[in-house]
Design a protein around this motif. Structure first.
Motif, PDB file in Angstrom:
ATOM      1  N   LEU D 145      40.381  38.509  43.022  1.00 22.69           N
ATOM      2  CA  LEU D 145      39.084  37.991  43.459  1.00 22.69           C
ATOM      3  C   LEU D 145      37.949  38.652  42.688  1.00 22.69           C
ATOM      4  CD1 LEU D 145      39.930  37.847  47.246  1.00 22.69           C
ATOM      5  CD2 LEU D 145      39.445  35.876  45.777  1.00 22.69           C
ATOM      6  N   THR D 146      38.079  39.936  42.405  1.00 20.64           N
ATOM      7  CA  THR D 146      37.081  40.613  41.578  1.00 20.64           C
ATOM      8  C   THR D 146      36.966  39.922  40.225  1.00 20.64           C
ATOM      9  OG1 THR D 146      37.491  42.743  42.641  1.00 20.64           O
ATOM     10  CG2 THR D 146      36.485  42.794  40.453  1.00 20.64           C
ATOM     11  N   ALA D 147      38.109  39.668  39.620  1.00 23.28           N
ATOM     12  CA  ALA D 147      38.101  39.015  38.303  1.00 23.28           C
ATOM     13  C   ALA D 147      37.504  37.620  38.400  1.00 23.28           C
ATOM     14  CB  ALA D 147      39.518  38.967  37.739  1.00 23.28           C
ATOM     15  N   GLU D 148      37.860  36.895  39.436  1.00 19.86           N
ATOM     16  CA  GLU D 148      37.354  35.524  39.565  1.00 19.86           C
ATOM     17  C   GLU D 148      35.850  35.493  39.793  1.00 19.86           C
ATOM     18  OE1 GLU D 148      41.471  33.384  41.139  1.00 19.86           O
ATOM     19  OE2 GLU D 148      39.972  34.055  42.587  1.00 19.86           O
ATOM     20  N   VAL D 149      35.348  36.375  40.630  1.00 19.64           N
ATOM     21  CA  VAL D 149      33.918  36.362  40.900  1.00 19.64           C
ATOM     22  C   VAL D 149      33.130  36.834  39.667  1.00 19.64           C
ATOM     23  CG1 VAL D 149      33.464  38.661  41.851  1.00 19.64           C
ATOM     24  CG2 VAL D 149      32.330  36.683  42.841  1.00 19.64           C
ATOM     25  N   LEU D 150      33.807  37.510  38.769  1.00 17.81           N
ATOM     26  CA  LEU D 150      33.169  37.928  37.514  1.00 17.81           C
ATOM     27  C   LEU D 150      33.384  36.896  36.410  1.00 17.81           C
ATOM     28  CD1 LEU D 150      34.098  41.710  37.651  1.00 17.81           C
ATOM     29  CD2 LEU D 150      31.772  40.804  37.737  1.00 17.81           C
ATOM     30  N   GLY D 151      33.961  35.750  36.765  1.00 14.59           N
ATOM     31  CA  GLY D 151      34.051  34.655  35.808  1.00 14.59           C
ATOM     32  C   GLY D 151      35.321  34.584  34.984  1.00 14.59           C
ATOM     33  N   ASN D 152      36.455  34.880  35.587  1.00 15.01           N
ATOM     34  CA  ASN D 152      37.712  34.851  34.838  1.00 15.01           C
ATOM     35  C   ASN D 152      38.712  33.901  35.480  1.00 15.01           C
ATOM     36  OD1 ASN D 152      37.454  37.390  32.936  1.00 15.01           O
ATOM     37  ND2 ASN D 152      36.633  37.966  34.952  1.00 15.01           N
ATOM     38  N   LYS D 153      39.592  33.372  34.652  1.00 23.39           N
ATOM     39  CA  LYS D 153      40.714  32.575  35.145  1.00 23.39           C
ATOM     40  C   LYS D 153      41.887  33.536  35.347  1.00 23.39           C
ATOM     41  CE  LYS D 153      43.024  28.286  33.895  1.00 23.39           C
ATOM     42  NZ  LYS D 153      43.766  28.689  32.663  1.00 23.39           N
ATOM     43  N   VAL D 154      42.510  33.471  36.531  1.00 20.85           N
ATOM     44  CA  VAL D 154      43.551  34.435  36.888  1.00 20.85           C
ATOM     45  C   VAL D 154      44.868  33.723  37.140  1.00 20.85           C
ATOM     46  CG1 VAL D 154      44.276  36.053  38.691  1.00 20.85           C
ATOM     47  CG2 VAL D 154      41.902  36.056  37.907  1.00 20.85           C
ATOM     48  N   LYS D 155      45.969  34.257  36.573  1.00 19.97           N
ATOM     49  CA  LYS D 155      47.318  33.768  36.915  1.00 19.97           C
ATOM     50  C   LYS D 155      48.017  34.835  37.748  1.00 19.97           C
ATOM     51  CE  LYS D 155      48.517  30.744  33.063  1.00 19.97           C
ATOM     52  NZ  LYS D 155      49.284  30.693  31.800  1.00 19.97           N
ATOM     53  N   ARG D 156      48.531  34.424  38.906  1.00 19.28           N
ATOM     54  CA  ARG D 156      49.189  35.369  39.801  1.00 19.28           C
ATOM     55  C   ARG D 156      50.706  35.314  39.648  1.00 19.28           C
ATOM     56  NH1 ARG D 156      44.361  33.675  41.951  1.00 19.28           N
ATOM     57  NH2 ARG D 156      43.334  34.980  43.523  1.00 19.28           N
ATOM     58  N   LEU D 157      51.344  36.425  39.359  1.00 17.27           N
ATOM     59  CA  LEU D 157      52.812  36.511  39.319  1.00 17.27           C
ATOM     60  C   LEU D 157      53.242  37.542  40.351  1.00 17.27           C
ATOM     61  CD1 LEU D 157      53.696  36.728  35.497  1.00 17.27           C
ATOM     62  CD2 LEU D 157      53.414  34.706  36.932  1.00 17.27           C
ATOM     63  N   TYR D 158      53.462  37.106  41.578  1.00 21.59           N
ATOM     64  CA  TYR D 158      53.733  38.068  42.640  1.00 21.59           C
ATOM     65  C   TYR D 158      55.226  38.199  42.913  1.00 21.59           C
ATOM     66  CZ  TYR D 158      48.701  38.030  43.610  1.00 21.59           C
ATOM     67  OH  TYR D 158      47.336  38.146  43.528  1.00 21.59           O
ATOM     68  N   ASP D 159      55.652  39.419  43.270  1.00 21.25           N
ATOM     69  CA  ASP D 159      57.047  39.719  43.638  1.00 21.25           C
ATOM     70  C   ASP D 159      57.995  39.607  42.442  1.00 21.25           C
ATOM     71  OD1 ASP D 159      59.111  40.438  45.373  1.00 21.25           O
ATOM     72  OD2 ASP D 159      59.465  38.410  46.070  1.00 21.25           O
TER      73      ASP D 159
END
Lengths: 256, 256, 256, 256, 256, 256, 256, 256
Positions: D145-159
């Motif tokens: 969320l920090t990255a997104e609110v700072l204007g970034n596209k995020v890919k999540r790879l969880y577990d």
């Protein structure tokens, strides 16, 4: 930034005696050159404008510097009218080489060199330096010589550890009349608490790395001193005789 | 042991105005009752002869004491003519109960109670208390109130952490004219070094337990402050605002 | 796994130019052999397919390897068309022996050897490397030489510790225009926070083992840096100049 | 200090359009008011001139602040034309109260509030955020969320923890094409090394306090990450998702 | 206590072939002399009745023993029909002196001596020993030689650290067919987790003291291994190659 | 990667019964779906191809998962023909909610849930689980239930700590005939050494967080166990009953 | 303070045989000079009035003292009628030099010197000193020689570690009849607990720095001993054989 | 093993009054049943043959046991003629429930229960128990009650910390005439050293977890006490009042 200096520059700009560009240069240099200048000699940036009282000593931390580096830094200082210079953490072999480059007195036990000799004491009262045992003396001497080169009268109370309380109590007058006390101890570090319980001046506690096993090179003493149940105790780093001597001198020179 | 008292007693024995046995009783009581007496109230031995300046405050460490115990100790002190009493580490629920037993002012943020009100400042200069952030304020207030109840004028510089240096530099005048500075900071504890680099008075560093993860409840700040590369810094225990305020007051009351 | 490679193999099987068994062997080796090959020379498995930009250096960690082992690894690399090779943690006596086996330049202070000389800088901006003191320079030089051999332009700001803030502020332009900054400091490690508060680029903090007593060989600085109250700071291992230089170079080569 | 600004002021003094006193005032205010001003609201000094890109978010650290304090700080920011504001470490009960004072979106798992909504991504590439296990997700979400609110596209790879390597290898394309990777893991923290061995972009490792016994609330993971044998890994504090997201965004916005 | 032995003695007492006093003596000696006897040679009590399989090796821990002491202990063992004796932690200078007193083979890298040569392997399967890097080899060799002298076939996979996963994956067959695996790694110690995630046999993790800074002489690797997210991992002391080899041999000799 | 599967595909391509494109699709899915597949359910990637013996249990780590998450994971496992599922670290309130979603038996002391009941023991020998005291029983039960659900016969020897050696010696037969022993102890953790000195099978030591003061939540026991002077001892994390039970089961199922 | 002495002084003042000033001086010196005198020889304050039994030994801690300092201290003691003097932590080279200045017997293994020979034992019972291994003997010998020079009969049980319980059980009579037991062990330090479980006299545990890796120079043993589950165990510092021997002697000399 | 018992059994076998099988059973049970029997009640093995003096108390460690478990253990003891039973670490809610099952006196401050009342003191001298402050009293009371229930006379000297030395010196007679002293202190733990310097009997030091910040829950006091520069000090675990009281009683009951 000093308002008067600034105003003077602006005044000169206003009356035309200084061009805008020269003023600009001057203003940019002001905060660093005039107020707190330093000289860059490559491996070090020698601080020259630290506001010090007339005659007070400047300090070089010797550990990890070559004799040549120390000599170069000292020369910048001497060229800037520094009279007394203290060199700390200067081991015997560094000292031997440095003596070929510089004229100074070497105190082997404290690993301290002094350029320009000891000044007349100008501190307000006495600094008492107490140690728990004989092995704490080198750290205590670093503190003592630091205080002396900064213009203080020092009373040494060595080997007065708490396991033989009568040895300390025999000097209770010195403890009760000191302006600042430096308590130097390793092992369980109880000296600071006991002294601070007797004195009513600030006590600077110096844990030493003396001891073995669970002394963990001074951690036991450091923790004990930080947890002192006596009021008025502050603590410096393990074996930091210099720091204690420096702060004690600061306190001893605070005028009313 | 007070020489004059002793001499008086001996003089009386010498001129016959005091019998040997009465003198013996008197002498035995001297060191503990007269010079440094205390009153034993079971769970505590209240120290009464700690030499304090006229009007200075006495201190009760509130943590782990019942309101009844605190009230009992305070009463012994008040009965012995103590005017201002500081109670530290007094949480809100203790305070609520204690207010039914005693008349005092409660400072909730600092968890400090003050009996007898604040005295007129009689210290020599100003004590500046700076914090790195907003969360350090409770510890700073413990220091500030301690200093105030001991008769000092305090300047508060809160939220001037090193990550926004301009906020601290805006107050450089306060820093440069202080007689003692208390630097209160958690997390990386850099505040003390930066302030001590700017000031030329003693800086008492108070690490706080503010932070998370590798701050280890103040260990990071504690270590940073012990290792300060700036001279004149001494350190007290984590969150020990009282200790800092007390020592600062001592220094601020040292007359020439 | 690369689809084109797979399709090619299947095509060859389909048209009979590759037997099923050969294809099987090939496919089994595909994910590991082709994508990221290595050469096994007994005591080491030399990684050869690490995808690197044209001209970038390969690295040999010298600690705990004999000069013969280092020379053998370097030869495999050179045989595989590596032009610049960095050897880190190479002490003076290793270097002396290695110079009889290999042609390279030795940087004694940083304990770094460079085979093939420094490449032309091809990074996007400048990497600024700052140290708190003179003693931190060896670690800083490991970072600087690593960055240079990886194709970066480096600006060195040495001895700008926070206890003399004006020395750092004098270089505020370098700090504000850097693309990446490496902050190298021992003792209380405050340098990283102060720089990151001034800069708006990533700051890689390198704690050094410089200090004594409660610096605990760099732990104090490490903890301070991990707890930095300034945003944009990341940390590498104590004395890990190489790691900082390597990552800084990665960042400095990220094209839009 | 900006030379042009200074020169303009001096020019005005020189041509008489500005009096010396007004210029003096202006110059004194320049470094702090204009370049890097802040607004003092008592318990906080809100930093207003931190140079930020158009549209970028400002941050409030919520822990240890009352909802009223947070709202007051946010209002100062909004009044100064800040569009997106991130509030971190905001627990559910703080959030509930704050929602009565302010309009914002609350992300419960990450304990993050966002004022002004998410901006359009303007970073250069993708930020990949991977976690070792399910329990690491809250920290990862703080980073995301920090990255997104700072204007970034995020890919999540969880577990995708290392005990089941195939789960990570199934996403090797994402890993190999990322511009920055954030590796979030507790317990033994091996995730960062394995990912950094596969990727050739900077990897920011975030140890989490997930685990028990000898994980020591994240110390095991922290030490593992600091000792990573893979190049390109830097580390932030335990559970510091915000710090990782912030630095990743910095790197992702570095233009050529 | 062995029931049959006891019963025989009692039977003899019952039928009069043994006097009560002789039986008493015999019974008193039974538990210590016969079942688990030892020989006291002053500075050591050599354990002789440890139930060992025919041909298995006995072990002498060499550290802190003089060559004469080691030779004396070995002789007691040889006199009691021990065929293979392993001497661990035997440094080069001890070995040199010991070779004048005893006939044995010395393995310098592992600091191990072997009396009586290597026996034929009689373990059930293979023991795979993997290291993260080249520097871990001495510890791995201590494990390997221990396992070999105890009758095991050993496969060595050295330098397969997780930062270059393909090097380990190239040996996945060895990992998947091992009966026991010993994973030897310093630094971040991730090797054990990654191998245990691939294998389905017990993995004994050996942290090594290889690394610097925050590796804290193996603590980082130790903690990582204790916190392994992969099942089937157990851990021995830092650098304890012997312990790993010994336990692996035990497991490899467990018959159905 | 399974050679037979691969070979079959290639054979079909070779004889034309499979087009190159279909084979390509098939091959791309092979390594992850077939050999070591997992199912991605958002918050978790459920591992399905871990090679397990017929009838053996699969494990869900319950800590930090919602009952809904646990139920979802369990359902994926059950849908993939898993018969016995162990849920560890499942506290009473989680268990209560989960019982509404799933049918399983809950063991409150061990905080363990078992879906599908206990299988018939198919291990080769007995696993002995000993504890130092009564307080260590919960950890021991986690180990015991883990071992039982994985098909082992378990003998429990609880409260046989070394301060009353006769209690342990009364069970020496169980100790001497075990195939694997799990020694569970807090405080000084001496149990493992004493048992391993008596037994000649592998001993898995589990330190527990039982104790106070300088037990440091299990660190004292952990260190003691890592430093065991008895051979054959390996160690798992503090309180990690599951890990010990799992590894013990592995060893107990190793066929000749 | 002794009443009779005081009364005598007052009587003399009363009858005029002592002036008031002389009495004053006398009274001031009384508590410290007479009761517990010491002699100040610059670097040390030698304690002379420690109340000791006739013939008991005095102690000099040798570490960090020069042979000349040790000789000077010993001479003060000898001049004050001390018959047996123990010098601890005296390494071989100090001893060699000291032998030129003083007549004493040197015990190299224990690093102990004894002036005046061993006295006849006058303790009430036996002191049993047990070690876990051969490497612990030097510390045990420091304890043994200390106890002997203080007048105790000592039984040595060396190399009876818990991994071979029968070696200790063979000496169970010595353990059960001791008046005090000193248990000396490194590594996991389990010896103290096992012995204290068998004995019913006080057990003084001495952790030694023997071990490697996670023994952390005796911390593992220290923690284990502090957490002993057996009653009657107290602990001294790591390697502190002297302290254990001294306290054991105190206990062994306590008359009814 | 008792020779007389053994001889009796053999005699009976010899004269036919005992069959071989019955003798065998008897002999096997001898070492454990007769010498040091215990009763197994499932969750605990109650030790019954610990050789104790007539009238001495047995102990139950209450922490982590249910009231039902404690009652069951106590009943086994009472059934075996135990007269006084001490229950330690029994918190208020446990005590409340237990009072419904058992008749005993509860001491809330010390968290101690006593079944059967206090016996008449039969120890040889006095046990003095001193505390540094008021907050240490609960631990001191655990020691005091333990000593009293084991038949000792106890003198309590509470709140005599070293910061107000006169409070301790006022009780110097008690200190100098004690047979054993227990020194209980948190924070810097200096009490033990100062008392041991004044006394000439064994001093058992009990660090308490009282303090905050760098007291680290008693570690500071523990380290200080382990490093005591005074001879005759031994240490028990943090807050272990019971252990100190138990050992003090042992020493106080040692007859000549």
């Amino acid at each position: 930034m000093n308002n008067l200096d600034l105003k003077g520059v602006l005044q000169q700009v206003s009356d035309g005696s200084l061009t805008v560009d020269d003023a600009l240069l001057h203003l940019k240099e002001l905060p660093f050159k005039n107020l707190k200048g330093f000289e860059d000699i490559g491996f070090a940036k020698v601080d020259l404008h630290r506001k010090v009282r007339q005659g007070a000593a400047e300090v070089i931390y010797g550990a990890g510097k070559t004799p040549e580096q120390i000599a170069a830094i000292a020369k910048v200082m001497l060229n800037n009218n520094q009279r007394n210079i203290l060199i700390t953490r200067l081991d015997a072999s560094q000292a031997e080489s440095l003596l070929k480059l510089l004229n100074f007195e070497y105190y082997a036990e404290a690993k301290v060199g002094v350029i320009g000799g000891m000044p007349e004491p100008d501190g307000i009262g006495d600094i008492v330096i107490a140690t728990g045992g004989t092995s704490d003396i080198p750290v205590a001497e670093e503190a003592a010589l630091t205080a002396e080169v900064l213009g203080n009268k020092v009373k040494r109370l060595y080997d007065v550890g708490v396991a033989g309380l009568h040895r300390m109590l025999a000097h209770i007058d010195d403890i009760m009349t000191a302006r600042v006390i430096i308590a130097v101890a390793g092992m369980e570090g109880a000296l600071a608490s006991v002294i601070a319980g007797l004195a009513d001046c600030p006590v600077i506690a110096v844990p030493t790395s003396i001891g073995y096993g669970a002394s963990f090179n001074g951690i036991a003493a450091l923790l004990a001193m930080l947890n002192s149940c006596a009021s008025g105790v502050t603590v410096v780093n393990i074996d930091n005789g210099f720091g204690a001597g420096y702060t004690a001198s600061m306190i001893n020179h605070l005028a009313s």
